[in-house]
Design a protein around this motif. Structure first.
Motif, mmCIF file in Angstrom:
data_model
loop_
_atom_site.group_PDB
_atom_site.id
_atom_site.type_symbol
_atom_site.label_atom_id
_atom_site.label_comp_id
_atom_site.label_asym_id
_atom_site.label_seq_id
_atom_site.Cartn_x
_atom_site.Cartn_y
_atom_site.Cartn_z
ATOM 1 N N LEU A 191 1.018 -1.357 -0.006
ATOM 2 C CA LEU A 191 -0.098 0.060 0.063
ATOM 3 C C LEU A 191 0.792 1.232 0.178
ATOM 4 C CD1 LEU A 191 -2.997 0.743 0.054
ATOM 5 C CD2 LEU A 191 -2.965 0.887 2.565
ATOM 6 N N MET A 192 2.113 1.303 0.607
ATOM 7 C CA MET A 192 2.909 2.521 0.609
ATOM 8 C C MET A 192 4.084 2.661 -0.417
ATOM 9 S SD MET A 192 1.469 4.502 2.519
ATOM 10 C CE MET A 192 2.454 5.691 2.618
ATOM 11 N N ALA A 193 3.791 1.472 -1.547
ATOM 12 C CA ALA A 193 4.611 1.853 -2.602
ATOM 13 C C ALA A 193 4.534 2.930 -3.458
ATOM 14 C CB ALA A 193 4.461 0.471 -3.490
ATOM 15 N N ASP A 194 5.481 3.530 -4.154
ATOM 16 C CA ASP A 194 5.108 4.812 -4.695
ATOM 17 C C ASP A 194 4.498 4.629 -6.204
ATOM 18 O OD1 ASP A 194 7.393 3.712 -6.258
ATOM 19 O OD2 ASP A 194 8.642 5.644 -6.417
ATOM 20 N N ARG A 195 4.353 3.441 -6.337
ATOM 21 C CA ARG A 195 3.563 2.862 -7.858
ATOM 22 C C ARG A 195 2.568 1.823 -7.364
ATOM 23 N NH1 ARG A 195 5.288 4.969 -12.491
ATOM 24 N NH2 ARG A 195 7.198 6.467 -12.151
ATOM 25 N N MET A 196 1.110 2.084 -7.750
ATOM 26 C CA MET A 196 0.140 1.133 -7.427
ATOM 27 C C MET A 196 -0.376 0.765 -8.789
ATOM 28 S SD MET A 196 -2.624 2.095 -4.780
ATOM 29 C CE MET A 196 -1.724 2.700 -3.382
ATOM 30 N N GLY A 197 -0.471 -0.456 -9.053
ATOM 31 C CA GLY A 197 -0.999 -1.078 -10.243
ATOM 32 C C GLY A 197 -2.192 -1.833 -10.275
ATOM 33 N N ARG A 198 -2.851 -2.179 -11.503
ATOM 34 C CA ARG A 198 -4.308 -2.468 -11.449
ATOM 35 C C ARG A 198 -4.294 -3.828 -10.495
ATOM 36 N NH1 ARG A 198 -7.456 -6.150 -14.718
ATOM 37 N NH2 ARG A 198 -9.558 -5.216 -14.938
ATOM 38 N N GLY A 199 -3.308 -4.689 -10.656
ATOM 39 C CA GLY A 199 -3.510 -5.989 -9.629
ATOM 40 C C GLY A 199 -3.446 -5.889 -8.349
ATOM 41 N N PHE A 200 -2.811 -4.666 -7.907
ATOM 42 C CA PHE A 200 -2.919 -4.518 -6.503
ATOM 43 C C PHE A 200 -4.408 -3.862 -6.104
ATOM 44 C CE2 PHE A 200 -2.547 -1.494 -2.797
ATOM 45 C CZ PHE A 200 -1.862 -2.467 -1.783
ATOM 46 N N MET A 201 -4.698 -3.055 -6.903
ATOM 47 C CA MET A 201 -5.955 -2.215 -6.597
ATOM 48 C C MET A 201 -7.167 -3.360 -6.726
ATOM 49 S SD MET A 201 -5.544 1.010 -8.867
ATOM 50 C CE MET A 201 -4.779 2.368 -8.429
ATOM 51 N N LEU A 202 -7.073 -4.554 -7.183
ATOM 52 C CA LEU A 202 -8.069 -5.389 -7.286
ATOM 53 C C LEU A 202 -7.964 -6.626 -6.399
ATOM 54 C CD1 LEU A 202 -8.304 -5.948 -11.405
ATOM 55 C CD2 LEU A 202 -9.713 -4.388 -10.016
ATOM 56 N N LEU A 203 -6.946 -6.395 -5.572
ATOM 57 C CA LEU A 203 -6.691 -7.558 -4.784
ATOM 58 C C LEU A 203 -8.025 -7.429 -3.582
ATOM 59 C CD1 LEU A 203 -3.186 -7.140 -3.676
ATOM 60 C CD2 LEU A 203 -4.176 -9.191 -4.605
ATOM 61 N N ALA A 204 -8.426 -8.528 -3.046
ATOM 62 C CA ALA A 204 -9.536 -8.423 -2.250
ATOM 63 C C ALA A 204 -9.325 -7.797 -0.736
ATOM 64 C CB ALA A 204 -10.118 -10.031 -1.737
ATOM 65 N N HIS A 205 -7.990 -7.686 -0.433
ATOM 66 C CA HIS A 205 -7.812 -7.097 0.970
ATOM 67 C C HIS A 205 -6.424 -6.673 0.861
ATOM 68 C CE1 HIS A 205 -6.668 -6.824 5.157
ATOM 69 N NE2 HIS A 205 -7.608 -6.557 5.414
ATOM 70 N N VAL A 206 -5.983 -5.248 1.195
ATOM 71 C CA VAL A 206 -4.779 -4.736 1.500
ATOM 72 C C VAL A 206 -4.670 -4.040 2.662
ATOM 73 C CG1 VAL A 206 -4.814 -4.257 -0.826
ATOM 74 C CG2 VAL A 206 -5.459 -2.579 0.357
ATOM 75 N N GLY A 207 -3.524 -4.041 3.342
ATOM 76 C CA GLY A 207 -3.327 -3.455 4.632
ATOM 77 C C GLY A 207 -1.770 -2.570 4.648
ATOM 78 N N LEU A 208 -1.691 -2.132 5.686
ATOM 79 C CA LEU A 208 -0.500 -1.375 6.012
ATOM 80 C C LEU A 208 0.480 -2.496 6.509
ATOM 81 C CD1 LEU A 208 -1.908 1.899 7.096
ATOM 82 C CD2 LEU A 208 -0.356 1.583 5.140
ATOM 83 N N ALA A 209 1.778 -2.208 6.551
ATOM 84 C CA ALA A 209 2.598 -3.102 7.454
ATOM 85 C C ALA A 209 2.432 -2.797 8.866
ATOM 86 C CB ALA A 209 4.062 -2.985 6.957
ATOM 87 N N PRO A 210 3.068 -3.630 9.983
ATOM 88 C CA PRO A 210 2.909 -3.197 11.306
ATOM 89 C C PRO A 210 3.638 -1.987 11.598
ATOM 90 C CG PRO A 210 3.075 -5.579 11.250
ATOM 91 C CD PRO A 210 3.212 -5.030 9.636
ATOM 92 N N ALA A 211 4.824 -1.803 11.036
ATOM 93 C CA ALA A 211 5.484 -0.395 11.478
ATOM 94 C C ALA A 211 4.942 0.744 10.942
ATOM 95 C CB ALA A 211 6.901 -0.504 10.935
#
Ligand SMILES: [Zn+2]
Length: 241
Positions: A191-211
């Protein structure tokens, strides 16, 4: 490299002027009172319940470019923040909404402003280096990353509206982290990558890393405190195909 962009956000001044010009929309209503069930054991006296940090967000679709988006985008961003232990309160504003010092404005623009010197396909931008009370999301480049034509946005099927809005919500969550916890760097993926592609946007669930979640919680605790805001380089996330 997108991260290294040194352009200044040309729309800031004009937008603030618009937003400060007229009155303020009503805040979200209070929640209902909740009774404690009789069999529930009360907390020992003197020990306050843990306080979940709460972030107050205002959605402003300046030109009404995606009226369908608020419902799903706010839900997606709230789910990502809830996973990080951050509660959210949303207000649906408009171009005349004036926000308070403890609120973060999410400004949806149809496209990146000409002259802002933002990189190609930028999907979102937040002034860098200090906490920001405004962040921008650019609909046209989110559509581009998803492979949806700009002109089709007014005639999307309901399921496609939900997909577009959920992708917007993910970009919003990314920018919220920049606004609230500016010390969090971009990551190589997720989620905090500086580029976000279609595949990531279509994932069922995304979240931030613990830190990232911990930094966000700390940032939300401090968010309402006054800070020095000024013109600053913009932290951006770009679309990818
Ligand atoms: Zn970013």
């Amino acid at each position: 490299m997108v991260h290294g962009n040194r352009g200044r956000h040309a729309v800031c001044g004009a937008l603030f002027a618009i937003l400060l010009a007229i009155g303020r929309a009503a805040s979200a209503g209070d929640s209902e009172g909740i009774r404690v069930p009789l069999r529930e054991v009360p907390a020992p006296p003197g020990i306050p319940p843990p306080r979940e940090p709460r972030l107050r967000l205002v959605w402003i679709d300046v030109l009404d470019s995606a009226p369908f988006a608020f419902r799903y985008a706010s839900r997606e961003a709230s789910a990502i923040l809830a996973d990080a232990g951050v509660a959210t309160t949303w207000t649906l504003g408009d171009a005349s909404t004036v926000t308070g010092e403890d609120e973060l404005k999410i400004v949806l623009m149809p496209g990146a402003a000409n002259g802002a010197r933002l990189p190609a396909h930028v999907m979102g931008g937040t002034p860098r280096g200090a906490r920001s009370h405004t962040t921008w999301v650019y609909l046209s480049n989110v559509l581009w990353a998803l492979g949806v034509a700009d002109r089709a946005v007014r005639s999307l099927a309901p399921s496609d509206e939900a997909t577009v809005a959920r992708a917007l919500g993910r970009v919003v969550a990314h920018e919220i982290v920049h606004a609230v916890a500016p010390e969090v760097p971009h990551s190589r993926s997720g989620l905090m990558a500086d580029r976000m592609g279609r595949g990531f946007m279509l994932l069922a669930h995304v979240g931030l890393a613990p830190a990232q979640q911990a930094a966000l919680r700390a940032g939300v605790h401090a968010f309402a405190a006054p800070s020095l805001e000024g013109a600053a380089p913009v932290e951006v996330v770009a679309g990818r195909r």
